[in-house]
Design an enzyme around this catalytic site. Sequence first.
Site, short mmCIF file in Angstrom:
data_model
loop_
_atom_site.label_atom_id
_atom_site.label_comp_id
_atom_site.label_asym_id
_atom_site.label_seq_id
_atom_site.Cartn_x
_atom_site.Cartn_y
_atom_site.Cartn_z
N THR A 278 0.82 -1.20 -0.08
CA THR A 278 0.06 -0.06 0.11
C THR A 278 0.95 1.05 0.10
OG1 THR A 278 -0.24 -0.11 2.31
CG2 THR A 278 -1.95 -1.26 1.09
N ASP A 343 8.71 -5.42 7.84
CA ASP A 343 7.73 -4.57 8.21
C ASP A 343 8.50 -3.18 7.81
OD1 ASP A 343 5.60 -2.75 8.53
OD2 ASP A 343 5.43 -2.94 10.61
N CYS A 620 -7.85 -5.55 20.45
CA CYS A 620 -7.99 -4.30 21.47
C CYS A 620 -6.58 -3.40 21.26
CB CYS A 620 -8.29 -4.43 22.66
SG CYS A 620 -9.49 -5.77 22.98
#
Length: 699
Positions: A278, A343, A620
């Site tokens: 992306t 990453d 979360c």
Amino acid sequence: MALAVRSHTAWIPGSAVRGVICVSSIVRRAQLWAVTLALFQVSSVSADTPIGASDGDNWANYGRAHDEAHYSPLADINTANVSRLALAWWFDIPGVVLAESVPLEVNGTLYFATGYSVVRAVDATTGRLLWAYDPQVPRVAGHKLRLLWGIRGIAFWNDKIYVGTHDGRLIAIDAKTGKPVWSVATNERPDDFRIVTGPPCAFDGRIVIGHASSEFGPAPGYVSIRGYVTAYDAENGRRLWRFFTVPGNPAKGFETKAMEMAAKTWSGKWWKDGGGGTVWNAITYDPELHHVYIGTSNGTPADAKLRSPGGGDNLFLASIVALDADSGRYLWHYQLNPAETWDFDATNDIELANLVIDGRSRRVLMQASKNGFFYVIDRDSGKLLSAEKFAKVTWAERIDLNTGRPVETAFARDPSAYMRIWPSGDGAHSWTSMAFNPTRNLVYIPVLDSSRECNDDHIDLHGKECMGTAALLAWDPIQQHAIWRVALPGVRSGGAVTTAGNLVFQGRSDGRFVAYAADSGKELWSFDAQVGIAGAPITYKVAGKQYVSVLAGYGGGGAIVDPRWDARTQPRRVLTFALGGGAQLPPPPPRHEVVPVADPQFEPNPNIEKKGQESFIGHCAMCHGFDAIAGGQAPDLRESPIILSAKGFDEIVKRGMLRQYGMPRFEELSDTELETIRQYLRSRALDLAVHNTSAKRTE
Ligand code: CA
């Protein structure tokens, strides 16, 4: 000072293929005007904003001019008088929102976006609100609310403001009235996980926009994606072209020759998981060559062995790609990390300059990449000219200038080792902008030295990244070495801006907004912003007076951030400064201390706690923090009374009672799983209470 070790990587429970949630992200901007070259022997590309001419009065583009250098030619505020810089006005931003974007200023109006893509216009000399536009993201974003990243910038073209929304729309807003002019969906399908958080890139009547979310797949509940950028007509939103960054299913045919070429560097059935790549931050328009440069992210899945089991470089992941601005046609690429697996997105700012290298004037682009190398690339050809480490790097020895490929260290992909890799996925530098000063030929980089533990899969089983140190680094891009370095707290600080007044401005994680001498790094002035700053400042001139504006507020998408700035209590403001400014902030709120909910009846169960922790990390932690230590963008749940009520917890988490405030629904959680999360949070509250008590005893 208790600074947190924050999660960057998380297991998604129940996922057959181990997916990684990496949290960091975003896109960009600009316009066409005078291209003034060779003012200095080494000059920046002086393409300017369409209405500001070359005097720098306006800051109508993310990095000001097309070069995206975050450089201003204004010098009314300079080293001699910056000590008299003072607050001119401030604007209180309502809501529990991320406030870390770069504002724009055009003809006396300041525009900025916060939270879920809410745009405001204020008088740049007084801070008076002129209009606000809310695209109502929480109402339409559905599960994308789970990807909380906030917005980092907007674009301006021909009296319109352009904003990419969290749910994937590109909206044109009338800059005078705040009324929407047109809106398009940039997603392939409404439920894919493309979100937009970065600034669109505006030039020549076009808007180019990308999206985020390579991190989110494959996993249950997430629709994996292919990266792309799309160009739209700035006046009516008509789609002009789209460039995919990774190849799709060969059986469907390739869109372009570039995709056919890229497919040869993949193996297995990569298209099933989307591929990623992306373009969530860097889009730079080059008015000299009429190129658009895009920086692409990591792949989906993040682990190269899972993504492309037979090997291959996996084009165009972790790459800078040059496209023809008219057609979106592929021109050249440089891949920073072949077979990327750590990453290391190549999505940081791509900034343009003309530098004399080895006696020859070169049109270059520069990137201080997440992977810790500073790259200088010839813009005409895509040839790598130089690359050196600007931070601690252990995954590679060096970059081979003949092949352009990194020379990876032996242990970087060692399947038998469990090693610490520098930098972490947070990046040695990330989306917080660097700035290039063409009068000094120096780049100012917000650096974060952090590391991550990796195993065979290059995924951190403990989900932890470790802080190291942080700095504002002045870097010579020609000689490729550091000139000066100012140490900062070891968490993420804001982006930099530099000026012809020999100044560098930076907002810091510790709540100080500082001006340094650009040549020496000497601190010349500072202001107590009362909250950490993650965005970058801008500077502009209205009615003959120079101003400096910055958004103050702190959070940060699971990144390595300072948890002292509590989501509920931190101030969020636009701060604007001028020489002799006479405004004064109200006294700061008391520093927030997390007071854990008291629950004397509670008896922790280690088994339940462990299960709850896994679920918490998967669902979360991105917003509420690793180990449930929040980092400014969502409440710290250890002090939330809601964890004492099973019913209340169910209504909020499973039924979406607080969705209008941005709290997403997790309806797929079973009652048992929900309860384990609640028990985990009660344990974390108890841990804090015990810690506080023992800390008191030892005082
Ligand atoms: Ca990434």
